[in-house]
Design an enzyme around this catalytic site. Structure first.
Site, PDB file in Angstrom:
ATOM      1  N   LYS A  54       0.830  -1.210   0.000  1.00  0.00           N
ATOM      2  CA  LYS A  54       0.000   0.000   0.000  1.00  0.00           C
ATOM      3  C   LYS A  54       0.857   1.250   0.000  1.00  0.00           C
ATOM      4  CE  LYS A  54      -3.718  -2.532   2.253  1.00  0.00           C
ATOM      5  NZ  LYS A  54      -4.350  -2.929   3.522  1.00  0.00           N
ATOM      6  N   GLN A  98      -4.638  -1.349   9.693  1.00  0.00           N
ATOM      7  CA  GLN A  98      -4.472  -2.690   9.125  1.00  0.00           C
ATOM      8  C   GLN A  98      -5.010  -3.763  10.066  1.00  0.00           C
ATOM      9  OE1 GLN A  98      -3.231  -3.428   5.995  1.00  0.00           O
ATOM     10  NE2 GLN A  98      -3.840  -5.515   6.419  1.00  0.00           N
ATOM     11  N   ASP A 121     -11.308   2.385   4.163  1.00  0.00           N
ATOM     12  CA  ASP A 121     -11.644   0.968   3.985  1.00  0.00           C
ATOM     13  C   ASP A 121     -13.141   0.735   3.809  1.00  0.00           C
ATOM     14  OD1 ASP A 121      -9.466  -0.767   3.836  1.00  0.00           O
ATOM     15  OD2 ASP A 121      -9.072  -0.647   5.974  1.00  0.00           O
TER      16      ASP A 121
END
Length: 282
Positions: A54, A98, A121
């Protein structure tokens, strides 16, 4: 009938190129570029790999990338304080914590602490609720990537039987609602589903997010089906999906490979979500 490949690597590359051009124009105009903050707690090997991918993707398209690598022993209060600071930072347009977090931390509380307008997200209950209601929202990256891939290759969704194997908030439930919004008839299967094979064999579009290597085999797939494999499993032989690729491709009309299918699309949609948040809220 030859099975065709849904090439996520190719499509994701085109998305990233488009975003890079837009960010270049933003920078040349003298504006602050989009910024993505990624928070990693602990040293989970898979999470470290994903975070590295990422961060690399952000730099390639010209985003500002802010990485916060916290120790395994980080407390809930310390993590929530960091999220609060990032919520207030005008240079941060997207926040990604994460997952999975270490077991002593409350993932739900952390996700809910991220402002919905920075929830890149799409996991915040407000964004998931809007998705279910069919309202504009930030769509979770993997389901969004799946839909983008189907659209890119001209896969007809309306009126088709779509079966989703897996019911997580990250993939299964969101992608089922997105398929429903495109007028598919959707069935969600899970670990308690009886006669799973009978259901998957009726699918025109089969999305598999079971978390088990080679879980879906050739005899579970309808001839001519479109098969999307969300799984990423590390075996001694390398990375494999939740679908037995070599067997299933003998029956499917389209299939995603692993690696090179859904994975690259997930990161591309993360970048797209960050850019959309920048444009909407900055």
């Amino acid at each position: 009938m030859e099975c065709k490949i849904l090439d996520g690597k190719k499509v994701a590359s085109e998305v990233r190129e488009r975003i890079a051009v837009m960010v270049k124009e933003i920078r040349e105009s003298g504006k602050v570029p989009p910024g993505l903050a990624v928070v990693l707690v602990g040293d989970n090997p898979a999470s470290k790999v994903y975070v590295g991918q990422k961060e690399k993707a952000c730099k390639e398209v010209g985003f500002e990338s802010f990485l916060y690598h916290l120790p395994e022993a980080t407390t809930q209060e310390e993590l929530l304080n960091l999220v609060g600071q990032l919520n207030e930072d005008p240079n941060v347009h997207g926040i990604l914590v994460q997952l999975p977090l270490p077991k002593h931390l409350n993932e739900t509380e952390v996700i809910e602490a991220i402002r919905p307008e920075k929830d890149v997200d799409g996991f915040h209950p407000m964004n998931l609720g809007k998705l279910v209601a069919g309202l504009p929202c930030t769509v979770p990256c993997t389901p969004k990537g799946i839909m983008h891939l189907l659209e890119y290759y001209g896969i007809e969704i309306e009126g088709k039987n779509a079966v989703v194997v897996g019911r997580s908030n990250i993939v299964g439930k969101p992608v089922a609602h997105l398929l429903l919004q495109k007028n598919a008839t959707v069935t969600i299967c899970h670990s308690r589903t009886r006669n799973l094979e009978d259901i998957t064999k009726e699918a025109d579009i089969l999305v598999v997010a079971a978390g088990k290597p080679h879980f879906v085999t050739q005899h579970m797939v309808k001839k001519g089906a479109v098969v999307v494999d969300v799984g990423i499993n590390r075996l001694e032989s390398g990375l494999v999906g939740d679908v037995d690729f070599d067997g299933v491709r003998l029956r499917a009309s389209w299939i995603t490979p692993v690696p090179g299918g859904v994975g690259p699309m997930t990161i591309a949609m993360l970048l797209e979500n960050t850019l959309e948040m920048y444009e909407r809220f900055s």
